[in-house]
Each structure stands twice: as C-alpha cells, then as structure tokens.
Write a protein that holds these residues in place. Structure first.
Motif, short mmCIF file in Angstrom:
data_model
loop_
_atom_site.label_atom_id
_atom_site.label_comp_id
_atom_site.label_asym_id
_atom_site.label_seq_id
_atom_site.Cartn_x
_atom_site.Cartn_y
_atom_site.Cartn_z
N MET A 1 0.86 -1.17 0.00
CA MET A 1 0.00 0.00 0.00
C MET A 1 0.90 1.23 0.00
SD MET A 1 -2.55 1.87 0.17
CE MET A 1 -3.00 3.41 0.89
N SER A 2 0.97 1.92 -1.15
CA SER A 2 1.95 2.99 -1.29
C SER A 2 1.38 4.38 -1.12
CB SER A 2 2.61 2.90 -2.67
OG SER A 2 1.63 2.99 -3.69
N CYS A 3 0.07 4.54 -1.06
CA CYS A 3 -0.48 5.89 -0.95
C CYS A 3 -0.29 6.41 0.48
CB CYS A 3 -1.95 5.92 -1.35
SG CYS A 3 -3.11 5.33 -0.11
N PRO A 104 -6.75 -3.32 4.21
CA PRO A 104 -5.59 -3.36 3.33
C PRO A 104 -5.88 -3.96 1.95
CG PRO A 104 -4.95 -4.00 5.55
CD PRO A 104 -6.45 -3.93 5.53
N ALA A 105 -6.64 -5.06 1.90
CA ALA A 105 -6.97 -5.67 0.60
C ALA A 105 -7.83 -4.72 -0.23
CB ALA A 105 -7.69 -7.00 0.81
N LEU A 107 -7.75 -1.45 -0.11
CA LEU A 107 -6.89 -0.38 -0.60
C LEU A 107 -6.06 -0.85 -1.79
CD1 LEU A 107 -5.60 1.11 2.78
CD2 LEU A 107 -7.49 1.93 1.35
N GLN A 108 -5.60 -2.07 -1.77
CA GLN A 108 -4.85 -2.61 -2.89
C GLN A 108 -5.72 -2.72 -4.14
OE1 GLN A 108 -3.04 -6.29 -1.68
NE2 GLN A 108 -1.72 -5.32 -0.16
N ALA A 109 -6.98 -3.12 -3.96
CA ALA A 109 -7.89 -3.24 -5.09
C ALA A 109 -8.18 -1.88 -5.71
CB ALA A 109 -9.19 -3.92 -4.65
N ALA A 111 -6.18 0.70 -5.62
CA ALA A 111 -4.96 1.18 -6.27
C ALA A 111 -4.83 0.65 -7.69
CB ALA A 111 -3.74 0.78 -5.44
N ALA A 112 -5.47 -0.48 -7.98
CA ALA A 112 -5.41 -1.07 -9.32
C ALA A 112 -6.48 -0.53 -10.27
CB ALA A 112 -5.54 -2.59 -9.22
N CYS A 139 -10.83 -9.04 -3.36
CA CYS A 139 -11.27 -8.63 -2.02
C CYS A 139 -12.77 -8.84 -1.89
CB CYS A 139 -10.87 -7.19 -1.72
SG CYS A 139 -11.67 -5.97 -2.75
#
Length: 256
Positions: A1-3, A104-105, A107-109, A111-112, A139
C-alpha cells in the motif's frame, strides 16, 4: 500500500491517537499525523478566510460551530498536503475510525483501478441504496455509486484531482464537511463507496471533539432546514439522472 495515510488528530487527544496508532500498526499501514485545527483558536481573519457566514445563511439551515469550522479546515489542510505531495491519492482518517481487517486488501484493489474516481467513502450506513455496483477482484468488497451519499467522513480515499476540485470549490466553505460532501455535484466530484464498509467508528465517536453548534430561533431553523433538505433532494435527483446518462466508468469490472 503505497499511498499516503493522513490521520487528523487534535494534539490534545492523545488517547484517540494511541488507539489509531495501534490499529494502523496492526494493519501494517504507515501513517502521518496531521494536527487538527481547533476552531476556537482561529483568529477572526483566519475564520473569515475559511468560512462564509453569508453563504451559510443562504444555503444551510444553521450557523457552523467553531468545532465544525475547525474540522473542515483540517480536511482542507489534508487535501492541500496531498496535492503538494504529488501522490495520486491518499487515505484520510479521523481519529474515531475503526479499521477493519478487510481494509488493506480493499486499498490494494482500489490502487489497481483506472483513475476514474475522485473520492471513495470507506464508511457509511448499511445497507446503502446504490445506483450501480462493481465487484473488485481480490477482495470481499465492491465499488458502489450511491442513490444518496452517506454523511460520515472519518475514513475515505481522495484522489489528487478530487482534492484539487475540493480546494477550488470549497474555499470558503459554508456547511459542515459531512453534509457538504453529500453535495458532490457542486464540486463535480466523482464519488463512490466500498461496501461492505472496511471502516466504522469507535466508541470515541459518541464523544465529539467538535463541540456544540450555534443555534438560532427554533422556528427559523426548522423552516431553513426544510428548505435545505428540499434543495438537496432536487440537486441529488438531477445529478443522479445526469450520471445515468454517462458511459460506465469501470466497464472492465463487469458492472451489474
């Protein structure tokens, strides 16, 4: 998670900070504390630059309390911080958020996703009435577009473009931020949500740091509130009709 993750916290609210820090560490989410603005500490000049009593009288049913002004000013600071950072989007948290394991999952979704959104709410009222929904791969949540946006603001994602839109259109502001973001069409904000929500509110939410509102005569306030609700319903209906005429922003997610 980079944001970036921005946590809004009044410096005096050390217990709230400790609770949030424990949650974020448990989810392995690095964060930055953004000191909240304490509304009563604002000078008359600062308050006048941020808040328009004239627009408030014309377009809302009661004056904003100093704490509400400080809360909105705190979010303005975060939006400016995101713009200055150059990051494509950020997670914004108030210090009464309850962070669930699914976050977290989710947020990753997000981000894509293609950058066809300005704000994604991570908290609201279940169940929501939605116009459209999209499953998110990987997710257990889905992206939704609301019939009526929820008012809670303690957890949301905002894009850099969204922050720029809000900074341009909401200085000065005239409504509490939770109400103002429900009027997403005024800022041309592409607003979505994730459900089931990956965030909620802690018990701290029952003890607000905002403080009491300034009230006028009850009869005047009641009339103005009815007028405010009518304008919101009319604007929301028109904006939803316009949305339904637009192309699907996420066709690759197989909207249903």
């Amino acid at each position: 998670m980079s944001c970036p993750v921005y946590l809004i916290n009044l410096p005096r609210d050390t217990r709230r900070l400790a609770v949030m820090q424990a949650q974020l560490q448990r989810l392995a989410l690095p964060f930055e504390v953004t000191p909240a603005v304490y509304g009563r500490d604002l000078s008359a000049e600062e308050r006048a630059r941020l808040y328009s009593p004239a627009l408030n009288r014309a377009r809302f049913h009661q004056a904003m309390a100093p704490g509400e002004i400080g809360c909105y000013a705190s979010h303005l600071q975060v939006w400016q911080r995101l713009v200055d950072s150059g990051a494509p989007h950020a997670l914004v948290l108030e210090d009464d958020a309850e962070l669930r394991p699914e976050l977290p999952a989710a947020l990753q979704a997000v981000a894509a996703l293609p950058p066809h959104w300005d704000m994604i709410k991570l908290i609201g009222r279940e169940p929501e009435s939605v116009l459209q929904s999209w499953p998110l791969p990987g997710c257990a949540v889905e992206l939704v577009r609301y019939q009526r946006a929820p008012s809670l603001t303690c957890a949301y994602l905002v894009s850099r473009d969204g922050a720029l839109k809000l900074l341009r259109s909401r200085r000065p502001f005239f409504r509490p931020i939770d109400v103002d973001l429900r009027h997403w069409w005024e800022a041309d904000l592409r607003l979505f949500g994730l459900t089931p929500y990956p965030a909620g509110q802690t018990d701290e939410a029952t003890t607000s740091s905002i403080g009491s509102r300034e009230f006028g005569a009850w009869w005047s306030r009641r009339w103005r509130k009815g007028r405010t609700q009518w304008h919101y319903s009319r604007g929301n209906t028109r904006a939803n009709r316009a949305l339904q005429a637009l192309p699907d922003p996420f066709p690759e997610l197989n909207a249903r």
